[in-house]
Scaffold this active site. Structure first.
Site, PDB file in Angstrom:
ATOM      1  CB  CYS A   5      -0.458  -0.447   1.016  1.00  9.69           C
ATOM      2  SG  CYS A   5      -1.951  -1.296   1.252  1.00  9.69           S
ATOM      3  CG  HIS A  33      -6.624   1.995   0.705  1.00 12.67           C
ATOM      4  ND1 HIS A  33      -5.041   2.949   0.548  1.00 12.67           N
ATOM      5  CD2 HIS A  33      -5.831   1.095   1.902  1.00 12.67           C
ATOM      6  CE1 HIS A  33      -4.555   2.251   0.992  1.00 12.67           C
ATOM      7  NE2 HIS A  33      -4.516   1.127   1.748  1.00 12.67           N
TER       8      HIS A  33
END
Lengths: 383, 383
Positions: B82, B331
């Site tokens: 991420c 996200h």
């Protein structure tokens, strides 16, 4: 930018390492490179890998390998399909060259043989254009077969004319203890090999494998007196269309040409000054296209170099795949680019015994991702 | 190394872009960044992406996106789970800072919503330790839930004490046209939300999505007189163990601390000089841990900042997630780091209307990969 050098190299044997994890393989190559250099610490780690997310269910491999070797600094993974290894090296070179850091390990690693062959074939196909090539049902070897067939048609070559690429690679691998297929093959074996995707048979195609190779990069001005240090004189990268069908001239590797030109200019050398060339013979056709794009043969005439015995390490005009190439040293995809670099350093250090290129001072390595979509070329020199 | 600046930014809305390909999303963000800067060419392209190989069957994304935008130069993909977006930015910064090139686009892109939720959950789990965490059956949210539960036990917090992180993010997203969830939520909604992995409920967790964000990086000395240019004053990265269970202090984000310290030193600023902080609130617990590791709260006291109203853009001591954060802007994993950078630039340019931080001159962005295994921190300044 300051100049940089490699002062340590390490590699594992390429094999079916069923009992070893991907981090374990990477660690072996990294620690070997550190030991080779007599160093214990690094400032950053750059990992080249293509498939660990897809077939090992492990992303964030930069952090995984940093953790394994006990390192807490900057560590990223670079992916550009089968050129991931050389891309990682290039990222390491730029970081050290920038002056931001004083040492970096570049490691290429791949673990492929735990998975079913069909799974690996699907995974490798992700190097091609998923939306516009794979959706049509073509495999990665299928794309290369289309290129080879067109090339044979266009320039009048027979399948057997590509044999020298394979025979040379296998003969050289016989002297490489880290090679996946360390044995010579005959012309008869080449011609009678099982067909994979016509006209590519098993002896035109490189084998997958598990393995890791690493190099330690430092500033050139820090290696005075170190006779085993090798200068990275040129580093060039370029891209081409991801789909083969989008190229105006599908038989010319434009990104190989552009990346090699950049490396030549940076290193200040001409093709005829290159003593040997670790090229990307994933398929025998790619040897021909790479030699042509880099200025060693006219377009369509790459196979002539093999037929004229010019690619052998002992006296050839442009020796290639001196440690076995992808064909016989093996092709653990994301690791391959770093194997090429490690082998180039070995040649320039004079460590290649039977396949040593006499008086080698300048070596080139070229790593190809996809069907020529991303290509990275490095030129290394003795100091 | 020379100093660098961002002169153009671009982003897509984060959404379920079912009719658009991953290259199309990346292209929109890149062209928007070029248009914003009034430029037409670049020297290199750095793509941050985590999952395209795994859920889009597309590797070699650097070449894919270069092809889509008509670029033939160096183009690589960087992956650090991420934190891939910020890692790509950092690679671009080093390339321009080194002097090798004079412009680079860093783009983060992810396309997640075409796949089944279970497939996405499995794919996200590859950010954790495949051999030693996933093999035990834990999911990525499960790992964060274990951390949050331990934190609540250790420091005596209740679940509702984390509510301000979520309420602030959602309130701010209501003013962000590119946000995935652009609406405010109430305390009651926070408390009654569906449980995901106790104690993490749906309002503690950030939503996935499709999107891309990009920035154009150039040398600082080339932007004289450009009032919209923003200086990248600090860029630090660090790693920690990939497994949470391997950490001596699992409630302290050591890599956040180390990467922030590097960025502070490079930028020559102290935490109390930071005007706002785009942190990585993948889960509400991560907001607390990030604030603590970066010096804005004592260990175990992160939630206090929210409860004391110190994280709001209008007058808070350290405003966070001013455009919605991961929780409400969304996200899209490998793209998130670049959204944070684009939003930091927007704040420093004074373009954030209702959520504008008054007189913002120094902003920080922190992107986290895995459960704190790879962390990248950037500090940006007005010129």
């Amino acid at each position: 930018m300051r100049e940089v050098a490699i002062i340590g190299i390490g590699q594992t044997k390429i094999d079916e390492h069923w009992k070893r994890s991907i981090r374990d393989l990477a660690g072996e190559a990294i620690f070997a490179a550190l030991q080779d250099a007599g160093r214990e610490t690094i400032d950053a780690l750059f990992t080249g890998n293509m498939l660990s997310g897809l077939i090992d269910q492990q992303n964030n491999l930069g952090a995984v390998i940093a953790d394994w070797i006990g390192f807490k600094g900057e560590s990223i993974k670079v992916e550009s399909a089968c050129s991931s290894g050389a891309s990682a090296l290039q990222a390491g070179i730029i970081a050290v060259a920038s002056g931001e850091i004083d040492s970096a390990i570049a490691v290429g690693v791949e673990k492929m043989t735990d998975s079913a062959p069909t799974e690996v074939t699907s995974a490798l196909a992700t190097a091609a254009d998923s939306d516009w090539e794979l959706e049509q049902g073509v495999s990665f070897v299928g794309l290369n077969a289309l290129i080879m067939r067109r090339y044979m048609h266009e320039y009048g070559w027979q399948h057997k004319d590509f044999a020298p690429f394979s025979l040379n690679a296998h003969a050289n691998a016989a002297n490489n203890p880290n090679a996946r297929l360390p044995f010579a093959i005959t012309m008869k074996q080449f011609q009678n090999a099982t067909m994979v995707a016509a006209p590519i048979n098993l002896m035109d195609a490189s084998p997958i494998g598990d393995g890791a190779a690493a190099a330690l990069i430092v500033p050139l001005d820090s290696v005075h007196g170190n006779k085993r240090a090798i200068h990275i004189a040129g580093s060039g990268a370029a891209t081409d269309t991801i789909s083969v069908h989008s190229r105006k001239i599908p038989l010319f590797l434009q990104a190989a040409y552009l990346s090699a030109q950049r490396a030549y200019v940076q290193a200040g050398v001409l093709p005829n000054e290159i003593d040997f060339f670790e090229l990307h013979d994933a398929f025998s056709i790619m040897s021909a296209l790479s030699l042509e794009a880099c200025g060693f043969a006219e377009q369509g005439q790459g196979p002539r170099l093999g037929l004229d015995n010019e690619i052998r390490p002992n006296g050839g005009r442009i020796p290639i795949c001196t440690r076995g190439g992808l064909k016989a040293r093996g092709h653990p995809v994301g690791a391959t680019g770093m194997y090429q670099i490690v082998e180039t350093v070995q040649q320039l250090r004079g460590e290649c015994s039977e396949t040593q290129v006499a008086d080698a001072k300048i070596g080139m390595a070229q790593n190809i991702g996809g069907s020529g979509a991303s290509i990275v070329t490095h030129i290394l020199k003795t100091i």
